[in-house]
Scaffold this motif. Structure first.
Motif, PDB file in Angstrom:
ATOM      1  N   ASP A 127      28.463  -8.163  49.768  1.00 54.29           N
ATOM      2  CA  ASP A 127      28.117  -8.478  51.145  1.00 54.29           C
ATOM      3  C   ASP A 127      28.405  -9.957  51.393  1.00 54.29           C
ATOM      4  O   ASP A 127      28.003 -10.818  50.599  1.00 54.29           O
ATOM      5  CB  ASP A 127      26.634  -8.170  51.385  1.00 54.29           C
ATOM      6  CG  ASP A 127      26.188  -8.583  52.763  1.00 54.29           C
ATOM      7  OD1 ASP A 127      26.542  -7.893  53.725  1.00 54.29           O
ATOM      8  OD2 ASP A 127      25.475  -9.614  52.867  1.00 54.29           O
ATOM      9  N   LYS A 128      29.086 -10.247  52.493  1.00 50.74           N
ATOM     10  CA  LYS A 128      29.472 -11.634  52.761  1.00 50.74           C
ATOM     11  C   LYS A 128      28.244 -12.544  52.859  1.00 50.74           C
ATOM     12  O   LYS A 128      28.239 -13.663  52.325  1.00 50.74           O
ATOM     13  CB  LYS A 128      30.296 -11.728  54.032  1.00 50.74           C
ATOM     14  CG  LYS A 128      30.862 -13.130  54.287  1.00 50.74           C
ATOM     15  CD  LYS A 128      31.843 -13.154  55.440  1.00 50.74           C
ATOM     16  CE  LYS A 128      31.157 -12.997  56.778  1.00 50.74           C
ATOM     17  NZ  LYS A 128      32.086 -13.220  57.909  1.00 50.74           N
ATOM     18  N   TYR A 132      26.975 -16.170  50.612  1.00 49.90           N
ATOM     19  CA  TYR A 132      26.387 -17.422  51.089  1.00 49.90           C
ATOM     20  C   TYR A 132      25.090 -17.706  50.345  1.00 49.90           C
ATOM     21  O   TYR A 132      24.815 -18.831  49.920  1.00 49.90           O
ATOM     22  CB  TYR A 132      26.101 -17.342  52.587  1.00 49.90           C
ATOM     23  CG  TYR A 132      27.265 -17.679  53.471  1.00 49.90           C
ATOM     24  CD1 TYR A 132      27.598 -18.998  53.746  1.00 49.90           C
ATOM     25  CD2 TYR A 132      28.021 -16.670  54.065  1.00 49.90           C
ATOM     26  CE1 TYR A 132      28.658 -19.317  54.582  1.00 49.90           C
ATOM     27  CE2 TYR A 132      29.088 -16.968  54.903  1.00 49.90           C
ATOM     28  CZ  TYR A 132      29.408 -18.297  55.149  1.00 49.90           C
ATOM     29  OH  TYR A 132      30.461 -18.613  55.973  1.00 49.90           O
ATOM     30  N   GLU A 133      24.275 -16.675  50.180  1.00 52.99           N
ATOM     31  CA  GLU A 133      22.985 -16.843  49.506  1.00 52.99           C
ATOM     32  C   GLU A 133      23.154 -17.232  48.045  1.00 52.99           C
ATOM     33  O   GLU A 133      22.449 -18.107  47.530  1.00 52.99           O
ATOM     34  CB  GLU A 133      22.189 -15.534  49.609  1.00 52.99           C
ATOM     35  CG  GLU A 133      20.825 -15.563  48.956  1.00 52.99           C
ATOM     36  CD  GLU A 133      20.137 -14.217  49.020  1.00 52.99           C
ATOM     37  OE1 GLU A 133      19.307 -13.928  48.131  1.00 52.99           O
ATOM     38  OE2 GLU A 133      20.433 -13.435  49.959  1.00 52.99           O
ATOM     39  N   LEU A 134      24.098 -16.605  47.365  1.00 57.43           N
ATOM     40  CA  LEU A 134      24.333 -16.920  45.949  1.00 57.43           C
ATOM     41  C   LEU A 134      24.882 -18.333  45.780  1.00 57.43           C
ATOM     42  O   LEU A 134      24.619 -18.995  44.778  1.00 57.43           O
ATOM     43  CB  LEU A 134      25.297 -15.905  45.334  1.00 57.43           C
ATOM     44  CG  LEU A 134      24.794 -14.463  45.226  1.00 57.43           C
ATOM     45  CD1 LEU A 134      25.911 -13.538  44.779  1.00 57.43           C
ATOM     46  CD2 LEU A 134      23.598 -14.368  44.269  1.00 57.43           C
ATOM     47  N   GLU A 159      36.901 -17.634  55.062  1.00 55.99           N
ATOM     48  CA  GLU A 159      35.638 -18.272  55.438  1.00 55.99           C
ATOM     49  C   GLU A 159      34.799 -18.608  54.202  1.00 55.99           C
ATOM     50  O   GLU A 159      34.254 -19.712  54.088  1.00 55.99           O
ATOM     51  CB  GLU A 159      34.856 -17.345  56.368  1.00 55.99           C
ATOM     52  CG  GLU A 159      33.477 -17.870  56.762  1.00 55.99           C
ATOM     53  CD  GLU A 159      32.687 -16.837  57.543  1.00 55.99           C
ATOM     54  OE1 GLU A 159      31.437 -16.917  57.512  1.00 55.99           O
ATOM     55  OE2 GLU A 159      33.291 -15.940  58.169  1.00 55.99           O
ATOM     56  N   ILE A 160      34.709 -17.655  53.274  1.00 58.21           N
ATOM     57  CA  ILE A 160      33.941 -17.912  52.054  1.00 58.21           C
ATOM     58  C   ILE A 160      34.596 -19.016  51.239  1.00 58.21           C
ATOM     59  O   ILE A 160      33.920 -19.881  50.670  1.00 58.21           O
ATOM     60  CB  ILE A 160      33.806 -16.616  51.231  1.00 58.21           C
ATOM     61  CG1 ILE A 160      32.900 -15.616  51.945  1.00 58.21           C
ATOM     62  CG2 ILE A 160      33.264 -16.924  49.825  1.00 58.21           C
ATOM     63  CD1 ILE A 160      31.467 -16.083  52.151  1.00 58.21           C
ATOM     64  N   ALA A 161      35.923 -19.014  51.172  1.00 57.69           N
ATOM     65  CA  ALA A 161      36.630 -20.055  50.416  1.00 57.69           C
ATOM     66  C   ALA A 161      36.329 -21.431  50.980  1.00 57.69           C
ATOM     67  O   ALA A 161      36.201 -22.411  50.226  1.00 57.69           O
ATOM     68  CB  ALA A 161      38.130 -19.786  50.432  1.00 57.69           C
ATOM     69  N   GLU A 162      36.234 -21.535  52.298  1.00 54.85           N
ATOM     70  CA  GLU A 162      35.975 -22.832  52.906  1.00 54.85           C
ATOM     71  C   GLU A 162      34.503 -23.222  52.850  1.00 54.85           C
ATOM     72  O   GLU A 162      34.159 -24.352  52.507  1.00 54.85           O
ATOM     73  CB  GLU A 162      36.426 -22.833  54.369  1.00 54.85           C
ATOM     74  CG  GLU A 162      36.138 -24.160  55.059  1.00 54.85           C
ATOM     75  CD  GLU A 162      36.172 -24.048  56.573  1.00 54.85           C
ATOM     76  OE1 GLU A 162      35.790 -25.036  57.217  1.00 54.85           O
ATOM     77  OE2 GLU A 162      36.538 -22.987  57.095  1.00 54.85           O
ATOM     78  N   ARG A 163      33.639 -22.283  53.190  1.00 54.59           N
ATOM     79  CA  ARG A 163      32.235 -22.646  53.412  1.00 54.59           C
ATOM     80  C   ARG A 163      31.355 -22.498  52.172  1.00 54.59           C
ATOM     81  O   ARG A 163      30.249 -23.029  52.142  1.00 54.59           O
ATOM     82  CB  ARG A 163      31.660 -21.824  54.562  1.00 54.59           C
ATOM     83  CG  ARG A 163      32.363 -22.103  55.888  1.00 54.59           C
ATOM     84  CD  ARG A 163      31.728 -21.350  57.031  1.00 54.59           C
ATOM     85  NE  ARG A 163      32.402 -21.646  58.292  1.00 54.59           N
ATOM     86  CZ  ARG A 163      32.129 -22.688  59.070  1.00 54.59           C
ATOM     87  NH1 ARG A 163      31.179 -23.544  58.705  1.00 54.59           N
ATOM     88  NH2 ARG A 163      32.794 -22.887  60.191  1.00 54.59           N
TER      89      ARG A 163
END
Length: 393
Positions: A127-128, A132-134, A159-163
């Protein structure tokens, strides 16, 4: 490594990733804050300067410091993190409780080494929001595989790669699967140890990698020296069956790292290429192939009844006629998605199962950890492997 120094605009100090030559959403660095000019990307240990590593399909990623917390999806990546001394830093993996039990069947034979993956986030369908939480330092997973899921788009991956942090993994090399269109251009396939070397560079663990690679090279040399001529090798198949009514058959020499422990041993394919890997077969099909050896995938799972699985063949009027069954040559296997450590054990194990005259007999296994092989019959040094994992180099 403090995780509270996120920039107010949502960018992180971790991710500078190029996907197929295109910068993904920003030009920021991976790792802990601390800065510095880019250094030699060779993966050598030491130093506080930034460094680069590159893997397909992500491209080049620049790290400010070695990642400590690691998201994984498949166990070949979790196994690489374990081999590099990062097992305690794992934040996620596929079926963690299952693989914790399976991997510990082998880790039991490495003095002073421990592994605990129980209770981690199960990431088969990540889950995206959970990523973020991990808040992992690196996502040791293949974005080309992640975007095969309906819940993930290329934009989500970027988005995950950047943020959060970059992606740095390759999974379609498992059996040389075709990437989807957006990832197909320039996608590269790696062998298991080839990818492990690249991952070691990203973690600045060149010395650990070289210590383990030396063990593997010596093991492969021993195997090469002992292999009989091809005409004298046994025929073999690999099967998996939780329910004997549905038996999956796997080939042993097709390209990809799933066969990285069987391909070097060169057994003859009992199916002769007539059965595609992953096909459901019955006893009649197996008897028609009539293998000399049956390798039973998952035989090392804790709680697996190998005696009962052998009995299912022995008690069936068709299965009992198979040469491997008659000669008591149904042997357990661990997992195809193997990291480098499991690969060493499975090379040794499978060599003995296929060629007992050349490499020593494989003990009849029914349950428990990997058998305690007498020291003079081992094909690799457990202590050297344990020392590398523990950083005692």
């Amino acid at each position: 490594m403090r995780r509270s120094d996120e920039a107010v605009d949502g960018h992180t100090r971790r991710a500078f990733a190029k996907y197929g030559g295109t910068v993904a959403l920003g030009g920021l660095l991976a790792g802990c804050a601390g800065g510095g000019a880019e250094s030699d990307p060779s993966g050598s240990d030491g130093g506080d300067e930034s460094y680069a590593a590159s893997i397909s399909p992500t491209g080049e990623v620049t790290f400010e410091s070695p990642p400590e917390t690691v998201f994984t999806r498949l166990t070949h990546h979790a196994g690489m993190a374990f081999a590099l001394g990062r097992s305690d830093g794992l934040t996620a993996m596929h079926a963690p409780d299952y693989y914790d039990g399976l991997w510990n069947q082998f880790v039991e034979r490495l003095p002073g080494v421990s592994l605990d993956w129980s209770g981690l986030y199960s990431s088969w369908q990540p889950d995206k929001g959970k990523l973020y939480e991990l808040d992992s330092d690196v996502h040791l997973a293949d974005p080309a595989w992640i975007t095969r899921q309906d819940a993930w788009s290329r934009e989500d991956v970027d988005e995950i790669a950047e943020r959060v942090s970059p992606w740095f993994g390759n999974s379609l090399s498992d059996r040389h699967q075709e990437p989807t269109g957006e990832w197909a251009d320039g996608y590269q396939y790696y062998g298991l140890w080839e990818q492990f070397e690249i991952v070691a560079e990203a973690f600045r663990e060149r010395e650990r990698y070289e210590a383990l690679a030396a063990v593997r090279e010596e093991l492969l040399a021993t195997i090469d020296d002992g292999l009989p001529p091809e005409s004298e090798r046994p025929t073999a198949i690999m099967v998996a069956a939780a329910d004997i009514e549905q038996i999956y058959a796997y080939t042993l020499s097709n390209p990809g790292f799933l066969t990285s422990h069987t391909r070097p041993l060169g057994p003859r394919d009992a199916f002769g290429g007539s059965v595609e890997s992953g096909t459901v077969v019955d006893f009649e099909t197996i008897l028609e192939a009539d293998p000399d050896v049956i390798l039973y995938l998952g035989g090392f799972e804790p709680g697996t009844d190998m005696a009962g699985r052998r009995a299912a063949f022995e008690e069936d009027p068709v299965g009992s006629e198979v040469t491997a069954v008659k000669n008591d040559r149904i042997h357990p296997q661990g997992a195809r998605y193997q990291g480098p450590i499991l690969n060493l054990f499975q090379l040794e194990m499978t060599a003995k199962q296929l060629y007992p005259d050349a490499f020593g007999a494989w003990p009849r296994y029914e349950e428990g950890p990997y058998p305690e092989i007498p020291e003079d019959e081992r094909l690799f040094d457990r202590q050297r492997v344990a020392d590398a994992i523990n950083g005692e180099l």
